[in-house]
Structures are given as C-alpha cells and as structure tokens.
Design an enzyme around this catalytic site. Structure first.
Site, PDB file in Angstrom:
ATOM      1  N   GLN A  74     -30.052  -5.497  17.177  1.00  0.00           N
ATOM      2  CA  GLN A  74     -30.396  -6.503  16.513  1.00  0.00           C
ATOM      3  C   GLN A  74     -29.953  -7.822  16.921  1.00  0.00           C
ATOM      4  O   GLN A  74     -28.665  -7.996  17.149  1.00  0.00           O
ATOM      5  CB  GLN A  74     -30.430  -6.253  14.885  1.00  0.00           C
ATOM      6  CG  GLN A  74     -30.840  -7.088  14.121  1.00  0.00           C
ATOM      7  CD  GLN A  74     -32.517  -7.190  14.119  1.00  0.00           C
ATOM      8  OE1 GLN A  74     -32.938  -6.247  14.191  1.00  0.00           O
ATOM      9  NE2 GLN A  74     -32.918  -8.471  14.057  1.00  0.00           N
ATOM     10  N   LYS A 114     -36.686  -1.918   9.290  1.00  0.00           N
ATOM     11  CA  LYS A 114     -37.114  -1.187  10.323  1.00  0.00           C
ATOM     12  C   LYS A 114     -36.888   0.405   9.995  1.00  0.00           C
ATOM     13  O   LYS A 114     -37.551   1.588  10.402  1.00  0.00           O
ATOM     14  CB  LYS A 114     -36.449  -1.456  11.579  1.00  0.00           C
ATOM     15  CG  LYS A 114     -36.806  -2.785  12.107  1.00  0.00           C
ATOM     16  CD  LYS A 114     -35.996  -3.458  13.373  1.00  0.00           C
ATOM     17  CE  LYS A 114     -36.732  -4.940  13.536  1.00  0.00           C
ATOM     18  NZ  LYS A 114     -35.671  -5.507  14.368  1.00  0.00           N
ATOM     19  N   ASP A 157     -37.706  -2.510  22.539  1.00  0.00           N
ATOM     20  CA  ASP A 157     -37.803  -4.179  22.385  1.00  0.00           C
ATOM     21  C   ASP A 157     -38.539  -4.763  23.708  1.00  0.00           C
ATOM     22  O   ASP A 157     -39.138  -5.870  23.545  1.00  0.00           O
ATOM     23  CB  ASP A 157     -36.708  -4.842  22.187  1.00  0.00           C
ATOM     24  CG  ASP A 157     -36.500  -5.157  20.588  1.00  0.00           C
ATOM     25  OD1 ASP A 157     -37.537  -4.976  19.899  1.00  0.00           O
ATOM     26  OD2 ASP A 157     -35.412  -5.344  20.252  1.00  0.00           O
TER      27      ASP A 157
END
Ligand code: NDP
Length: 298
Positions: free
Chosen positions: A99, A55, A122
C-alpha cells in the site's frame, strides 16, 4: 439534448466481483487452494488503513485468501524487502500489494522493484509497464483497466474514436493511454503543459480525466455526446456546519451531464472498479501460477 447516461461503476463492479467469486470457487476445486493476495501496510496512514481494510473484506467476499501484513512506521527498508522476498517465494501468495504511500525514508520504487513481476497485481513494476508498452501479457494497473472495462461496456468497439486522457501519471494516465491505443482509439495525452486544453478536450469522443483538480473540466469543454470517465477523487472544504466536505471528481458533473452522452459519477463511478480489478488481477495471477487457463469474461 437529453441528459447524459450515468455509467454505474458500482453496479458493474458488483457484477464483476460476483463473476470473480464464481471463478475463485472453481479455482479452489481445480487447484485445492484459494487464490491468495498479500497486502502490506507500513505505518498508520488513516486513508491507507481504510483501503487495506476494504481490500481484505473484498477478498474474503470473493473467496480469495487475504494475508495482511501491518508493519510499524519504524520498519526499515531491509525488513520490508525481506518480507517482500518471503512473499515472492510463498506458494499460497499469488498477488502482492504494497500500500502506497510508504512512510518517509522508504524508497517506493525500490520496494516495487523487489516484487516478483508475476505477483505484481497492481501492475506498477517496470517489467509490467514494459509488457503493457510492447503488448506482452502482464498486469495492468487496476484503475485504468477498470476505466477501459466501463468504456467497452458502454461503447463496445472503440476503434477510430478520438480519446483524450488528461493526466500522465504512471498509475493512471500513461497506462490508460496505452490501453486505449491497444483498443484502436486515436489517443491524445494532455497534462499541465498542454496548450488550449479546453479545445483539445472538445475533440474527444472519449474523455478520461485523471488530474486531481476538483471540477476542472467544464461542461463546455465536452463534445456533445462524448463519453466521460472521471477518475478524480477530490474532497472539497466542508460547508458550514458539516464535518466533511463533499467528494467531487475532476469534471464539473452537473455541467457535463447536460452535454455528454454518458458519464461516470463521483463517487460510484471509477472508484468501485479499482478494487474489483485488483481481485480480477489476483485471480488471473492464481491461474497463471497454477498453470490453468484464466477464466473468460473476467
Ligand atoms: P498525479 O498527481 O500523479 O497526476 C496528475 C496529472 O494531472 C499529471 O500528469 C499532471 O500533469 C496533470 N495535471 C495537473 N494539473 C493539470 C492541469 N491544470 N491541466 C492539465 N493537467 C494537469 O495523479 P494520479 O494520476 O495519481 O491521480 C489523478 C486523480 O485520480 C486524483 O484525483 C486521484 O485521487 C484519482 N485517483 C483515483 C483512483 C480511483 O480509484 N478512482 C485511483 C488513482 C487515482 P504533469 O504531469 O504535467 O504534472
């Protein structure tokens, strides 16, 4: 019947990333700063380390500032929440990604709930799930949004098509079904309690498989000419003499290729879209925060 077309998610994601790069450069001109994504990794999970590294690299390539926060597995809930609060207030940070999975003892839902919904790139916050449900502007989880992009690129208008989504998770199945409904498809959500799953799937012009079971969807479940999106990423046990097993999806690819009209391979289908859409969501967040119109075609 001829073999199905292969939906090249890798190429689509590369093109999307190039458009994001151009839009991020224009944003830098307009706002005198780069769009910024903060990625928080707690603990030493090997797969998570790889994802976070990928990422950060993708951000850099697209002209998005990446702020990495790597914390030890011993981090307390209070410490993690304090960091999230700080990132919520940081004007350089447009998107925050924690994460998952978090180490045992840390409550994932509580951490997601602490993220400012307008930085939740997200799309996991309940506010964003609610916005998607009622049709308000928010953030949509990256994987299903990437699947929708591939479908619309392949098919165009989805109106009136029968879609079957296999899987009802909050991060893939449910938002996928919402997106398809919003795109005017007629949607069925199947799951582990669905009766006669092969028959249900056989109705579908569009099949999205997000189950996590290697090659569960067989070729004879697929309606001839259907478009198949395989979200599953499953590693098979290693063959003799090999260190690692093969990666396969939730669909028996070789069988489905004989019947479907188009299908995503694993790897190289949905997978590359997830990071590209994360960059896209970050870019959109940056425009919203700066009071600028989000770029078109992204
Ligand atoms: P979850 O485990 O959260 O959900 C799986 C879903 O599949 C559940 O709704 C479950 O039903 C359903 N299911 C399980 N067994 C069956 C069965 N025998 N028949 C029908 N349905 C079944 O998984 P995720 O949604 O998080 O992920 C799904 C897959 O997608 C995984 O392989 C994952 O690795 C992959 N993935 C890939 C991403 C990418 O970037 N390409 C991103 C995210 C996920 P029930 O609710 O009844 O238990």
């Amino acid at each position: 019947m001829s073999e199905a077309a292969r939906i090249d998610g890798k190429a689509f994601a590369e093109a999307l990333r190039a458009r994001i790069g151009a839009a991020a450069a224009a944003f830098l001109q307009a706002a005198a700063r780069k769009p910024g994504l903060a990625v928080v990794l707690v603990g030493e999970d090997a797969a998570s380390q790889v994802y976070v590294g990928a990422k950060a690299k993708a951000c850099e390539e697209a002209g998005i500032a990446s702020f990495e926060h790597r914390l030890p597995a011993t981090t307390s809930a209070a410490e993690l929440l304090t960091l999230v609060e700080r990132l919520n207030r940081d004007p350089e940070v447009d998107g925050i990604l924690v994460q998952l999975p978090l180490p045992q003892g840390l409550d994932e839902q509580a951490v997601i709930a602490a993220i400012d919904p307008d930085k939740d790139v997200d799309g996991f916050h309940v506010i964003n799930a609610g916005r998607l449900a009622v049709g308000q502007e928010g953030f949509v989880p990256c994987t299903p949004l990437g699947c929708l992009m591939l479908l619309q690129d392949r098919i165009g208008d989805l109106s009136g098509l029968e879609a079957v989504v296999i899987g009802r998770s909050n991060i893939v199945g449910k938002p996928m079904a919402q997106l398809l409904t919003d795109a005017n498809a007629t949607v069925t959500i199947a799951h582990s309690r669905t009766k006669n799953l092969p028959e249900v799937v056989r109705r579908a012009d569009i099949v999205v498989a997000a189950v996590g079971r290697p090659e569960m969807v067989r070729g004879d479940w697929i309606k001839p000419g259907a478009t198949v999106i395989d979200v599953g990423i499953n590693r098979l046990p290693p063959e003799e003499g090999k260190a690692k097993g093969r990666l396969v999806g939730d669909v028996a690819y070789a069988e489905a290729l004989e019947v479907a009209g188009a299908i995503t391979p694993v790897p190289g289908g949905v997978g590359p879209m997830t990071i590209a859409v994360l960059l896209r969501n970050t870019l959109v967040a940056a425009h919203r925060h700066a009071g600028l119109d989000a770029p078109e075609g992204i």
